[in-house]
Scaffold this motif. Structure first.
Motif, PDB file in Angstrom:
ATOM      1  N   LYS A  83       0.904  -1.182   0.084  1.00  0.00           N
ATOM      2  CA  LYS A  83       0.009   0.101  -0.146  1.00  0.00           C
ATOM      3  C   LYS A  83       0.785   1.111   0.050  1.00  0.00           C
ATOM      4  N   ARG A  84       0.192   2.372  -0.320  1.00  0.00           N
ATOM      5  CA  ARG A  84       1.095   3.736  -0.360  1.00  0.00           C
ATOM      6  C   ARG A  84       1.590   4.056   0.767  1.00  0.00           C
ATOM      7  N   ARG A  85       1.109   3.509   2.069  1.00  0.00           N
ATOM      8  CA  ARG A  85       1.840   3.631   3.240  1.00  0.00           C
ATOM      9  C   ARG A  85       1.620   2.510   4.319  1.00  0.00           C
ATOM     10  N   PRO A  86       2.739   2.118   4.787  1.00  0.00           N
ATOM     11  CA  PRO A  86       2.656   0.890   5.983  1.00  0.00           C
ATOM     12  C   PRO A  86       1.632   1.395   6.943  1.00  0.00           C
ATOM     13  N   SER A  87       1.054   0.490   7.195  1.00  0.00           N
ATOM     14  CA  SER A  87      -0.123   0.793   8.488  1.00  0.00           C
ATOM     15  C   SER A  87       0.463   0.247   9.633  1.00  0.00           C
ATOM     16  N   VAL A  88       1.624   1.017   9.883  1.00  0.00           N
ATOM     17  CA  VAL A  88       2.366   0.849  11.111  1.00  0.00           C
ATOM     18  C   VAL A  88       2.393   2.106  11.812  1.00  0.00           C
ATOM     19  N   GLY A  89       1.513   2.013  13.203  1.00  0.00           N
ATOM     20  CA  GLY A  89       1.476   3.287  13.723  1.00  0.00           C
ATOM     21  C   GLY A  89       2.174   3.169  15.135  1.00  0.00           C
ATOM     22  N   VAL A  90       3.402   2.565  14.900  1.00  0.00           N
ATOM     23  CA  VAL A  90       4.029   2.296  16.101  1.00  0.00           C
ATOM     24  C   VAL A  90       5.527   3.268  16.177  1.00  0.00           C
ATOM     25  N   GLY A  91       5.821   4.173  17.308  1.00  0.00           N
ATOM     26  CA  GLY A  91       6.842   4.824  17.266  1.00  0.00           C
ATOM     27  C   GLY A  91       6.595   6.055  18.458  1.00  0.00           C
ATOM     28  N   ILE A  92       7.344   6.847  18.688  1.00  0.00           N
ATOM     29  CA  ILE A  92       7.292   7.947  19.611  1.00  0.00           C
ATOM     30  C   ILE A  92       6.111   8.788  19.069  1.00  0.00           C
ATOM     31  N   TYR A  93       6.023   9.121  17.988  1.00  0.00           N
ATOM     32  CA  TYR A  93       4.968  10.306  17.338  1.00  0.00           C
ATOM     33  C   TYR A  93       3.783   9.553  17.170  1.00  0.00           C
ATOM     34  N   HIS A  94       2.859  10.032  18.225  1.00  0.00           N
ATOM     35  CA  HIS A  94       1.466   9.798  18.524  1.00  0.00           C
ATOM     36  C   HIS A  94       1.658   8.325  18.987  1.00  0.00           C
ATOM     37  N   GLY A  95       2.535   7.983  19.778  1.00  0.00           N
ATOM     38  CA  GLY A  95       2.780   6.767  20.371  1.00  0.00           C
ATOM     39  C   GLY A  95       3.189   6.879  21.814  1.00  0.00           C
ATOM     40  N   PRO A 141      12.398  12.065  11.517  1.00  0.00           N
ATOM     41  CA  PRO A 141      12.534  11.224  12.706  1.00  0.00           C
ATOM     42  C   PRO A 141      11.170  10.506  13.074  1.00  0.00           C
ATOM     43  N   ASP A 142      10.114  10.764  12.774  1.00  0.00           N
ATOM     44  CA  ASP A 142       8.810  10.053  13.082  1.00  0.00           C
ATOM     45  C   ASP A 142       8.957   8.583  12.589  1.00  0.00           C
ATOM     46  N   TRP A 143       9.369   8.528  11.250  1.00  0.00           N
ATOM     47  CA  TRP A 143       9.374   6.970  10.651  1.00  0.00           C
ATOM     48  C   TRP A 143      10.626   6.399  10.915  1.00  0.00           C
ATOM     49  N   GLU A 144      11.633   7.257  11.281  1.00  0.00           N
ATOM     50  CA  GLU A 144      12.796   6.671  11.993  1.00  0.00           C
ATOM     51  C   GLU A 144      12.430   5.910  13.378  1.00  0.00           C
ATOM     52  N   SER A 145      11.731   6.499  14.123  1.00  0.00           N
ATOM     53  CA  SER A 145      11.478   6.193  15.394  1.00  0.00           C
ATOM     54  C   SER A 145      10.681   4.808  15.171  1.00  0.00           C
ATOM     55  N   SER A 146       9.772   4.560  14.189  1.00  0.00           N
ATOM     56  CA  SER A 146       8.811   3.345  13.963  1.00  0.00           C
ATOM     57  C   SER A 146      10.044   2.374  13.822  1.00  0.00           C
ATOM     58  N   CYS A 147      11.079   2.621  13.131  1.00  0.00           N
ATOM     59  CA  CYS A 147      12.094   1.651  12.562  1.00  0.00           C
ATOM     60  C   CYS A 147      12.743   0.929  13.879  1.00  0.00           C
ATOM     61  N   LYS A 148      13.117   1.989  14.515  1.00  0.00           N
ATOM     62  CA  LYS A 148      13.863   1.579  15.723  1.00  0.00           C
ATOM     63  C   LYS A 148      13.333   0.764  16.795  1.00  0.00           C
ATOM     64  N   VAL A 149      12.121   1.541  17.224  1.00  0.00           N
ATOM     65  CA  VAL A 149      10.993   0.835  18.107  1.00  0.00           C
ATOM     66  C   VAL A 149      10.688  -0.721  17.754  1.00  0.00           C
ATOM     67  N   ILE A 150      10.557  -0.870  16.766  1.00  0.00           N
ATOM     68  CA  ILE A 150      10.141  -2.333  16.138  1.00  0.00           C
ATOM     69  C   ILE A 150      11.214  -3.098  16.385  1.00  0.00           C
ATOM     70  N   MET A 151      12.549  -2.654  16.113  1.00  0.00           N
ATOM     71  CA  MET A 151      13.775  -3.507  16.344  1.00  0.00           C
ATOM     72  C   MET A 151      13.965  -3.576  17.852  1.00  0.00           C
ATOM     73  N   GLN A 152      13.787  -2.717  18.708  1.00  0.00           N
ATOM     74  CA  GLN A 152      14.452  -2.948  19.945  1.00  0.00           C
ATOM     75  C   GLN A 152      13.371  -2.930  21.132  1.00  0.00           C
ATOM     76  N   ALA A 153      12.011  -2.786  20.932  1.00  0.00           N
ATOM     77  CA  ALA A 153      10.879  -2.924  21.957  1.00  0.00           C
ATOM     78  C   ALA A 153      11.031  -4.435  22.372  1.00  0.00           C
ATOM     79  N   THR A 179      12.759   4.353   5.680  1.00  0.00           N
ATOM     80  CA  THR A 179      12.924   2.862   6.094  1.00  0.00           C
ATOM     81  C   THR A 179      13.835   2.468   5.102  1.00  0.00           C
ATOM     82  N   SER A 180      14.327   2.492   4.000  1.00  0.00           N
ATOM     83  CA  SER A 180      15.536   1.936   3.256  1.00  0.00           C
ATOM     84  C   SER A 180      16.684   2.407   3.771  1.00  0.00           C
TER      85      SER A 180
END
Length: 400
Positions: A163-175, A199-211, A282-283
């Motif tokens: 999809k045009r945007r991943p449906s991942v709402g995980v991260g420090i932005y609105h989380g 930084p918002d989508w970067e946060s999603s990447c890092k939270v998924i890897m480290q949580a 993300t890339s």
């Protein structure tokens, strides 16, 4: 004790920020704080409001520094000064319900290892950002439970949903992220909480890897607002998108460039989109930190086609197709170019005029509801979802 810090980075949108601050100040709790990281050219409006008009010890101001900070550095200093056991970041034209503190406490009892909390968000356009008829939306799901980090990684890193945007709402932005997790992220990735200009989508990447444990609520606790001066306003206008990207690039200069030869898609192109901005982030993360990207090429080609399909007119469609086609031709010697086969342009059948339920969201015409801020819309939306007090008290069961 401060259980939650709500970070509010802002730049040159003082009028919106003041309305957001005023809405947050209406909350009665004393176990949260709001940290305003002002990066504006004129420091006077926010300093005057917070010092002389609001005078609330729960609100702290980080004044602008001698020169304008890149957005990522403004976020970084906000985290450095946060005092809360948990931390959340929202935009200056957004809203977050401070009663989230009660939800966090309850989750900590129900899920002992939880260190990241995500939720669905309401969405709202400020009255000055409605160049066409617009819909606000309210998620109507009610369940809560653990999120699979493997599934999230597949969606975000490899764009498995196509999809045009991943449906991942995980991260420090609105989380909400536990401070211990943010410190773990800082230790694992270059000694900083944030590195990338996005930084918002970067946060999603890092939270998924480290949580250790991510809990997701289908019930919304915040509103993604979009004022006329916001980057989100670009979703409604290609001209605004171009201007916002130019400003973003000018104000995000730093050690990490948005232009990377290994992923040669350009945000400077007239057909650039939010889809492309997310993919660049993300890339970068995956290639920098050795995350498996198997399947990303084909999946992203389909996501790019999905983005093109959301065009509102032929010119916008042509610009997006040209932007993606140029990138695919250059990326890995055109390896994935054959997978990018956008369908011919079709005008949208409706222009955000139909209210009702769709995809587990209640969509309402914004011109009809009378809400003038995200906070007012949140209060309107709460009539359609489980009351917050019931969730905090445990009279509603947390289960998916």
């Amino acid at each position: 004790m401060v259980h939650l810090t709500i970070c509010l980075p802002t730049r040159n949108r003082q009028a919106y920020c003041i309305k957001t601050i005023a809405a947050l100040a209406e909350a009665e709790g004393q176990d949260f704080e709001v940290l305003v990281a002002d990066n504006s050219d004129d420091p006077a409006p926010l300093a005057e409001y917070l010092t002389n008009q609001l005078d609330d010890p729960r609100f702290r101001l980080l004044a602008p520094e001698a020169s304008v900070l890149p957005m990522v550095s403004n976020w970084e200093r906000a985290l450095e000064h946060a005092r809360g056991r948990w931390i959340a970041v929202i935009g200056d034209d957004d809203y977050l319900d401070p009663r989230l503190v009660g939800i966090i406490r309850r989750y900590e009892v129900l899920y002992r290892d939880v260190d990241a909390i995500s939720w669905e968000c309401m969405s709202y356009n400020w009255p000055d950002n409605r160049p066409v008829p617009t819909l606000a939306s309210i998620p109507v799901g009610q369940g809560t439970g653990p999120n699979s980090t493997d599934a999230l990684a597949n969606q975000l890193f490899r764009w498995s949903e196509r999809k045009r945007r991943p449906s991942v709402g995980v991260g420090i932005y609105h989380g909400a992220i536990k401070r211990s997790l943010m410190e773990r992220i800082k230790g694992a990735y270059g000694g900083r909480y944030f590195e990338h200009p996005n930084p918002d989508w970067e946060s999603s990447c890092k939270v998924i890897m480290q949580a250790r444990l991510i809990i997701h609520s289908q019930r919304p606790f915040s509103v993604l607002g979009a004022c006329a001066a916001s980057n989100s306003a670009a979703n409604l206008s290609t001209a605004v998108m171009k201007q916002r990207i130019e400003t973003f690039e000018a104000e995000t200069k730093g050690p990490i460039s948005l232009h990377r030869p290994e992923f040669p898609f350009s945000l400077s192109h007239g057909g650039a989109s939010v889809c492309l901005s997310i993919a660049i982030t993300t890339s970068w993360f995956c290639q920098t930190y050795g995350v498996n990207l198997d399947g990303f090429g084909v999946n992203f080609a389909h996501a790019a086609m999905d983005e093109c399909a959301f065009s509102t007119n032929q010119d916008e469609y042509d610009a997006k197709v040209a932007c993606f086609r140029t990138g695919f031709d250059q990326w890995e010697n055109g390896r994935w170019a054959g997978h990018f086969k956008p369908a011919p342009f079709k005008p949208p059948r409706t222009i955000n005029q139909i209210s009702g339920i769709g995809d587990d969201r209640l969509n309402v015409r914004e011109a009809d509801i009378g809400a003038s801020t995200p906070a007012e819309f949140y209060r309107f939306g709460e009539h359609a979802i489980t009351p917050m007090d019931s969730l905090i008290a445990g009279t509603q069961v947390f289960a998916l």
